[in-house]
Design a protein around this motif. Structure first.
Motif, PDB file in Angstrom:
ATOM      1  N   ALA A 312      31.406  43.300  32.767  1.00  0.00           N
ATOM      2  CA  ALA A 312      32.012  43.714  34.077  1.00  0.00           C
ATOM      3  C   ALA A 312      31.821  44.901  34.940  1.00  0.00           C
ATOM      4  CB  ALA A 312      33.338  43.672  33.125  1.00  0.00           C
ATOM      5  N   ALA A 316      31.629  42.812  37.978  1.00  0.00           N
ATOM      6  CA  ALA A 316      32.310  42.754  38.685  1.00  0.00           C
ATOM      7  C   ALA A 316      32.897  43.591  40.058  1.00  0.00           C
ATOM      8  CB  ALA A 316      34.234  42.737  37.183  1.00  0.00           C
ATOM      9  N   VAL A 321      40.009  43.695  34.988  1.00  0.00           N
ATOM     10  CA  VAL A 321      38.891  44.038  33.303  1.00  0.00           C
ATOM     11  C   VAL A 321      40.061  43.776  32.043  1.00  0.00           C
ATOM     12  CG1 VAL A 321      37.220  43.929  31.661  1.00  0.00           C
ATOM     13  CG2 VAL A 321      37.674  44.258  34.633  1.00  0.00           C
ATOM     14  N   SER A 339      37.040  39.717  34.434  1.00  0.00           N
ATOM     15  CA  SER A 339      37.103  40.478  34.884  1.00  0.00           C
ATOM     16  C   SER A 339      37.097  39.311  36.074  1.00  0.00           C
ATOM     17  CB  SER A 339      35.909  40.283  34.692  1.00  0.00           C
ATOM     18  OG  SER A 339      34.626  40.165  34.422  1.00  0.00           O
ATOM     19  N   PHE A 341      36.030  37.938  39.914  1.00  0.00           N
ATOM     20  CA  PHE A 341      34.336  37.575  40.145  1.00  0.00           C
ATOM     21  C   PHE A 341      34.345  36.812  42.025  1.00  0.00           C
ATOM     22  CE2 PHE A 341      31.583  33.546  40.569  1.00  0.00           C
ATOM     23  CZ  PHE A 341      30.598  34.034  39.872  1.00  0.00           C
TER      24      PHE A 341
END
Length: 402
Positions: A312, A316, A321, A339, A341
């Motif tokens: 992440a 991310a 998260v 997380s 995307f």
């Protein structure tokens, strides 16, 4: 017709038999008196020469040598006879069992035994004299005894070959097990090294980039602080791994493996590392009870969360998260990390691509299930999220087996 090249020992046996027979013939020593001879005395040399020649074929053509030798020894009985011919024929019987086919090795002892019995009974009925038993004994010594001896020798040789093959197979299996054990241990070490160090190095890479790109003393100082903290923690993790790999690390007690009790600290560290990237981290620990889980399950769950947080930090989008851990003793431990995307131009820090592979391997070793990939986001949240799911079975050692 070309004959195979004879063995050196067979050549010596043929020469010795032929010379011995010629010496006996020259001295006038025969196995039968002149009254029993049907053919002239010089004909005695014909079976002798033939049998000596067959000695050259005792290993390469044992069946042919025995068949022709049988004719030769019968012909020898029609002459004055030679002990050398009879002895070489006995050797041909022995060789036919030892060097012949498995079928011949089984049949020849039985056949020669039946011939010995038939000859004994036949001559006893013909002469009606107990002395005729000697003919059966001689027949057995010339045919059945060499065949039986050959069968015993062949059985011992085959047993020795089988034992050697078993030993070689055992050694091969042991080497294969050793190779597989080394490969498994190397894979385990690679997973541990990756999961322990990647998190700290990713944070160092991200914050060092921020320190270089931003011309702000406060931001640079914060980034350097985070870099130092991750460097110290990374070195501590490396020392722990090196201590586990050595026979003696010098510590009085081995370092404890991380457990799920350390998730709070892990998420707090990720919160510090990801603050500059606009990431927030939330932990929802809903495990059943406070009991400790088996060490492999605790370690695998912890490493999966650690690697998911590292990914992440690298990939991310800005946002939340979320780490969720549920389940517990008597069932399975479920780990879920989500997380934001999106399409980033590139990762914040370089990666090796081994993170997902390592997580899958950890779950597979515990016969669990693992999924990782994009999914639809929750209502009011990002449109897409990256979701990592893992289910790790828990075996309760206190319960009696079914």
């Amino acid at each position: 017709m070309t004959f195979p090249r004879p063995h050196r020992d067979d050549v010596l046996a043929a020469v010795a038999g032929l010379l011995g027979g010629l010496l006996l013939y020259a001295l006038g020593l025969h196995s039968q008196g002149p009254d029993h001879a049907v053919l002239p005395t010089p004909v005695t040399l014909v079976p002798l020469v033939v049998t000596a020649f067959l000695e050259l074929l005792r290993r390469t053509m044992p069946r042919t040598a025995l068949l022709v030798g049988t004719v030769a020894v019968i012909a020898d009985q029609l002459t004055r006879g030679s002990i050398a011919t009879v002895l070489m024929f006995a050797d041909l019987v022995y060789a036919a069992v030892v060097y012949g086919t498995p079928a011949s090795a089984r049949r020849i002892p039985v056949t020669t035994g039946m011939i010995t019995i038939a000859v004994t009974i036949g001559f006893l009925a013909w002469f009606r004299d107990p002395a005729a038993l000697l003919i059966g004994v001689i027949t057995g010594l010339v045919s059945f005894f060499p065949a039986a001896t050959g069968a015993i020798v062949r059985n011992h040789r085959e047993a020795a070959i089988a034992a050697r093959l078993r030993a070689e197979q055992t050694a091969l299996l042991a080497e294969m097990d050793r190779t597989q054990a080394i490969a498994a241990e190397r894979a385990r070490m690679a997973r541990e090294l990756h999961d322990m160090v990647a998190n700290h190095l990713s944070a160092i890479a991200i914050h060092s980039t921020a320190a270089i790109s931003l011309d702000d003393a406060t931001t640079t100082k914060q980034a350097l602080t985070v870099i130092r903290e991750n460097s110290v923690e990374g070195l501590a993790e490396m020392r722990r791994l090196i201590g586990l790999l050595r026979d003696s690390s010098g510590d009085t007690e081995p370092a404890a493996a991380p457990t799920l009790a350390g998730l709070d600290a892990l998420v707090a560290q990720a919160r510090t590392n990801g603050a500059a990237s606009g990431l927030t981290f939330t932990l929802d620990d809903a495990r059943d009870g406070d009991g400790r889980l088996p060490a492999p399950v605790e370690l695998a769950a912890y490493r999966i969360v650690q690697e998911s947080l590292t990914n992440a930090l690298k990939h991310a989008e800005s946002g939340e998260v979320r780490v969720e851990v549920s389940g517990g003793a008597g069932g399975e431990v479920r780990v879920r990390v989500t997380s934001p995307f999106g399409r980033r131009p590139g990762p914040r820090a370089p990666g090796s691509g081994a993170g997902l592979v390592g997580m899958r391997e950890r779950v597979a070793l515990l016969d669990g299930s693992f999924e990782a990939g994009p999914a639809a986001g929750p209502p009011g949240g990002p449109e897409k999220i990256w979701c990592v799911r893992a289910a790790l079975p828990v075996v309760n050692d206190k319960e009696p087996p079914a």
